[in-house]
Design an enzyme around this catalytic site. Structure first.
Site, short mmCIF file in Angstrom:
data_model
loop_
_atom_site.label_atom_id
_atom_site.label_comp_id
_atom_site.label_asym_id
_atom_site.label_seq_id
_atom_site.Cartn_x
_atom_site.Cartn_y
_atom_site.Cartn_z
N ARG A 245 0.75 -1.17 0.05
CA ARG A 245 -0.04 -0.17 0.12
C ARG A 245 0.92 1.05 -0.02
O ARG A 245 1.57 1.48 1.03
CB ARG A 245 -0.81 -0.12 1.39
CG ARG A 245 -1.93 1.07 1.52
CD ARG A 245 -2.52 0.89 2.64
NE ARG A 245 -1.72 1.98 3.57
CZ ARG A 245 -1.52 1.80 4.93
NH1 ARG A 245 -2.04 0.92 5.59
NH2 ARG A 245 -0.58 2.51 5.30
N HIS A 249 -3.18 4.77 4.65
CA HIS A 249 -4.56 3.52 4.73
C HIS A 249 -5.72 4.28 4.05
O HIS A 249 -6.33 3.74 3.51
CB HIS A 249 -4.87 3.30 6.17
CG HIS A 249 -6.17 2.46 6.26
ND1 HIS A 249 -6.20 1.29 6.01
CD2 HIS A 249 -7.48 2.69 6.85
CE1 HIS A 249 -7.60 0.82 6.05
NE2 HIS A 249 -7.96 1.93 6.67
N TYR A 258 4.11 5.66 11.86
CA TYR A 258 4.19 4.06 12.12
C TYR A 258 5.06 3.30 11.28
O TYR A 258 5.33 2.28 11.40
CB TYR A 258 2.75 3.46 12.56
CG TYR A 258 1.70 3.41 11.04
CD1 TYR A 258 2.05 2.63 9.98
CD2 TYR A 258 0.63 4.16 11.22
CE1 TYR A 258 1.06 2.78 9.02
CE2 TYR A 258 -0.10 4.39 10.04
CZ TYR A 258 -0.06 3.65 9.23
OH TYR A 258 -1.01 3.68 8.05
C1 LIG Z 1 -14.60 -5.69 11.24
C2 LIG Z 1 -13.73 -4.58 10.73
N1 LIG Z 1 -13.17 -4.29 11.99
C3 LIG Z 1 -12.32 -3.14 11.87
C4 LIG Z 1 -12.40 -2.03 10.76
C5 LIG Z 1 -11.41 -0.72 10.65
N2 LIG Z 1 -10.52 -0.91 9.71
C6 LIG Z 1 -10.63 -0.80 8.48
S1 LIG Z 1 -9.52 -1.15 7.35
C7 LIG Z 1 -8.63 -1.74 8.48
C8 LIG Z 1 -7.40 -2.47 8.07
C9 LIG Z 1 -7.81 -3.71 7.34
O1 LIG Z 1 -6.37 -3.94 6.71
P1 LIG Z 1 -6.28 -5.25 5.60
O2 LIG Z 1 -7.32 -6.20 5.82
O3 LIG Z 1 -4.80 -5.39 5.70
O4 LIG Z 1 -6.61 -4.35 4.13
P2 LIG Z 1 -6.07 -3.03 3.33
O5 LIG Z 1 -6.76 -1.96 4.35
O6 LIG Z 1 -4.59 -3.03 3.81
O7 LIG Z 1 -6.41 -3.02 2.26
C10 LIG Z 1 -9.39 -1.67 9.57
C11 LIG Z 1 -8.90 -2.09 10.93
C12 LIG Z 1 -13.17 -2.60 9.79
N3 LIG Z 1 -13.51 -1.76 8.71
N4 LIG Z 1 -13.75 -3.86 9.71
#
Ligand SMILES: Cc1ncc(C[n+]2csc(CCOP(=O)(O)OP(=O)(O)O)c2C)c(N)n1
Ligand SMILES: [Mg+2]
Lengths: 345, 106, 338
Positions: A245, A249, A258
């Site tokens: 990425r 985020h 971080y």
């Molecule tokens: C069930 C849930 N918990 C927490 C969140 C908050 N949240 C949104 S994205 C994220 C990180 C997701 O990481 P990843 O699965 O690696 O996907 P990326 O964002 O890197 O594409 C978090 C903690 C959420 N959207 N859904």
């Protein structure tokens, strides 16, 4: 804005694809990049309340989407699959409407697009792909499902349950993990015990492979193979596409808190678009005229979509009520009337 | 030609203010859409704001290190066409009402 | 119609006390300091300091053993807290957003809420589950939910929702020091607004409401960000010569039934305001408590002004979903006319 040029082009790819297909990949990836940049700008300009950039993941998204059978398969995205939507010809104004907060799931038609509504629950849509795929098998239809999810999502119980279900039911589904190294602020080594998501497939009795997620040809080949396997009745598989990425985020995030800028720099040098360009040039599959034309077309398309979403009319308040049920209750109708009376005061 | 004022947007999930770190344009300067205008700092991060339109910078409404509320004027442009600034800026307006009450007889 | 604006009024001269987000941070710092068994954990609460910076600096100060990031799994986070609590710790887990409490509901309802009961009082369960809650910030889906009625319905849980920085500080100290599981709901829409007040130790017991504005013609009852909305309504009503009392419930379980009754016995009219949908919302509970205790005093049926029975909508529909000034004023008018 011109396409990024690599310091270290890593021009090798592991698979083969026709020159025409490679040029298609390039055009779609570049359009996704330019549209992504416009979307980030729209957030800074107050048009989008928030946006999640996919910068750096174009090869993983375009390569996987391009392997799908557009008439039969169905994709289950998260919130970051803009380039998948683009590659599947989803109405992009309707897609980005979600980021303008016009409608949470987007304003495109997910059933006709064969691309489920944008889903912000991490891990939540993964079991849906299994259910959809089982539905195909039960009916004797040839479609496969692809579940997109992140490295962070791989920690959710829903994802583990989905993998086990898929294998138990031999569902024609591909679990496609974009391991972009980070789940918001949490790196892989604090997220993925054992260090490999692909390796978990073995525990569920299905094949799992790791691919270079910034190599569009490798991604495409791996997904095609997994789809062939699923379509032939041999069941599910896991593909872990290692990518990065490149941006924050989301537009609300500050990765300076971080992660190491050196790490970002190293991955920028492996930019998937620059890499594909280097392959096209090396093999003589594209000339300057092609790149100029691709740049112009991608830019125009990005601006068309940007302007479209910026000026799209917001849904009226009635729509809060009309989509809750197919068979609305009298109580809800009464609330709608009360809402309207108050709105018309 | 028309003047258009660009107000400070909410830069992330309910933030109410931001501080000007550095202006990247000067009054009288010609800017293109998406050209960097100003660097701001919020409680969450530092961000560069790309110009929402093409035109000429007429006025900067805050000095460096000044903190602005969301919805406050940030910069005024003279724009080539009125298109460009779209969307809403939250938090700027006073709450409105239409209903009037009649006090109870006591 | 003219578009209703629900925008919060620009604060004329921003008060310079801590914001609610800072007040909660300071309360966490205090409990981490005073009780070595407290632990803060959840998604992105450590290195990042939380998506709203509520846990900013705590990992640096107290170390990565007491303030830590977990893998991304809400059910796991709450289940971890239950086990830690059974082993003598005082966990303060965070779930990142309201909508992501749903994936943890099994651990919250089937485990955390009833482990004390199941163990016949032998298993301690002093957990404070922090949950950024409610809407109003144009956020993505699942970032604007109001789950208080769900939690309040579960035997074994206590639930609170502060409305300003000073109360956020007090309620967090109370929640953490309490020996029962508490769901602490933080109104995201109020995170960045500063209060003038000094931060102070709680002086009232768990379950007490407070009158944030005294008045004589009717009582508005609210919690979280809707307290602010009710104060705006009271200002407008004053222009019309109507004097409204505003009660901040603060504790949604236990509810201060005596406090409510005392207020309504004086004003003889009541309107309860919440963001959550109408049906089986907490407003029904409040209306029932008021009616049971002050039926003879009431001059009008208790009114409810709430969200609609629809999923929390996206951006531009948000102001139409949330109780508007006019909807609250109309409800007040209904009580005045009855
Ligand atoms: C069930 C849930 N918990 C927490 C969140 C908050 N949240 C949104 S994205 C994220 C990180 C997701 O990481 P990843 O699965 O690696 O996907 P990326 O964002 O890197 O594409 C978090 C903690 C959420 N959207 N859904
Ligand atoms: Mg990730």
């Amino acid at each position: 804005m011109s396409a990024p040029r690599p310091a270290d082009p890593h021009p090798e790819t592991t698979g083969t694809a026709s020159p025409a297909l490679l040029r298609d990949f390039y055009r779609t990836m570049l359009t996704a990049r330019l549209l992504d940049e416009e979307a980030v700008a729209l957030q800074r300009q107050g048009v989008f309340p928030a946006y999640v950039s996919l910068r750096g993941q174009e090869a993983a998204q375009v390569g996987s989407a391009a392997a799908l059978d557009r008439d039969h398969d169905f994709a289950f995205p998260t919130y970051r699959e803009m380039a998948v939507a683009l590659a599947l010809d989803v109405d992009m104004v309707g897609y980005l409407a979600s980021h303008r907060a016009l409608w949470h799931g987007g304003l495109y038609d997910p059933m006709r697009s064969r691309f489920a509504p944008i889903n912000a629950v991490v891990g939540g849509p993964v079991p849906h792909a299994v259910g959809w795929a089982l539905g195909e098998r039960l009916r004797g239809d040839p479609g496969c499902a692809i579940a997109y999810f992140g490295d962070g999502a791989s920690s959710e119980g829903d994802v583990h349950e989905a993998m086990n279900f898929a294998a138990v039911f031999a569902a024609p589904v591909v679990f496609f993990c974009q391991n972009n190294q980070w789940a918001l602020s949490v790196p892989n080594d604090r997220q993925v015990a054992g260090g490999s998501i692909a390796a978990r497939a073995a525990g569920y009795g299905m094949p799992g492979v790791t691919v270079d997620g910034n190599d569009v040809v490798a991604v495409h080949a791996a997904v095609r193979e997994a789809l062939e396997r699923a379509r032939s009745g041999a069941g599910p598989s896991v593909i872990e596409a290692r990518t990065y990425r490149l941006g924050p985020h989301s537009t609300s995030d500050d990765p300076g808190r971080y992660r190491d800028p050196d790490e970002e720099r190293r991955w920028r040098e492996r930019d998937p678009i620059a890499r594909l360009r280097a392959v096209l040039e090396r093999d003589g599959h594209a000339d300057t005229a092609f790149f100029e034309e691709a740049e112009r077309e991608a830019g125009e398309q990005a601006i068309r979509i940007r302007d479209g979403v910026s000026s799209a009319p917001p849904p009226g308040g009635e729509e809060m009520f009309t989509h809750v049920y197919r068979e609305p209750t009298e109580a809800l109708r009464a609330q709608q009337r009360a809402w309207r009376e108050e709105a018309e005061l | 030609m028309a003047e258009q004022t660009f107000a400070l947007p909410d830069l992330g999930e309910g933030l109410v203010e931001a501080t000007v770190l550095e202006w990247l344009v000067r009054p009288g300067e010609r800017v293109e859409r998406n050209q960097p205008l100003v660097e701001l700092e919020t409680t969450k991060s530092a961000v560069e704001i790309p110009s929402p339109c093409s035109g000429t910078v007429v006025r900067l409404h805050a000095s460096e290190e000044e903190t602005l509320r969301v919805g406050a004027a940030l910069v005024t442009f003279e724009v080539d066409s009125a298109a460009g600034i779209v969307g809403t800026v939250p938090g700027g307006e006073r709450p409105t009402r239409r209903v009037r009450l009649r006090p109870p007889a006591e | 119609m003219t578009e209703l604006s629900i925008a919060e009024e620009p604060v004329p001269a921003p008060a310079r006390g801590p914001s609610m987000q800072q007040a909660i941070n300071l309360a966490l710092e205090k409990v981490l300091e005073e009780d070595p068994t407290t632990l803060v954990f959840g998604e992105d609460v450590g290195r990042l300091g939380g998506v709203f910076r509520v846990t900013d600096g705590l990992q640096r100060r107290f170390g990565a053993e007491r303030v830590f990031d977990t893998p991304l799994a809400e059910s796991g986070i709450v289940g971890l807290a239950v086990g830690l609590a059974m082993n003598g710790w005082r966990p303060i887990p965070e779930l990142q957003f309201d909508g992501f409490a749903y994936p943890a509901l099994d651990q919250i309802v089937n485990q955390m809420a009833r482990m004390h009961y199941r163990s016949r009082g032998t298993a301690p369960m002093p957990i404070t589950l922090r949950l950024p809650s409610f809407g109003g910030i144009q956020a993505p889906e699942h970032h604007g939910e109001s789950l208080e009625a769900l939690f309040a319905h579960v035997p074994g849980l206590k639930v609170c929702a502060p409305s300003d920085p000073a109360d956020a500080y007090r309620l967090l100290l109370q929640s953490v020091r309490a020996d029962d599981p508490v769901i602490y709901m933080e109104p995201k829409a109020r995170y960045w607004d500063r209060g003038p007040a000094e931060l102070a130790e709680p002086t009232e017991p768990i379950g007490s409401s407070r009158v944030v504005r005294p008045g004589r013609h009717a009582t508005l009852v609210a919690w979280g960000a809707m307290v602010h909305r009710c104060l705006q309504v009271a200002d407008l009503a004053a222009e019309d010569g109507v004097d409204l009392e505003v009660v901040d419930l603060r504790w949604l379980k236990p509810i201060d039934a005596d406090g409510l009754a005392a207020s309504v016995a004086r004003t003889r009219r009541a309107v309860v305001v919440h963001e959550a949908p109408l049906t089986a919302g907490l407003g029904a509970e409040v209306a029932a408590l008021i009616t049971e205790r002050t039926f003879g005093d009431l001059l009008a049926p208790v009114q409810r002004v709430t969200g609609f029975d629809v999923p929390y909508p996206a951006g531009p529909l948000e102001p139409q979903y949330l109780p508007t000034l006019d909807r609250v004023l109309l409800a007040v008018q209904r009580t005045l006319e009855a």
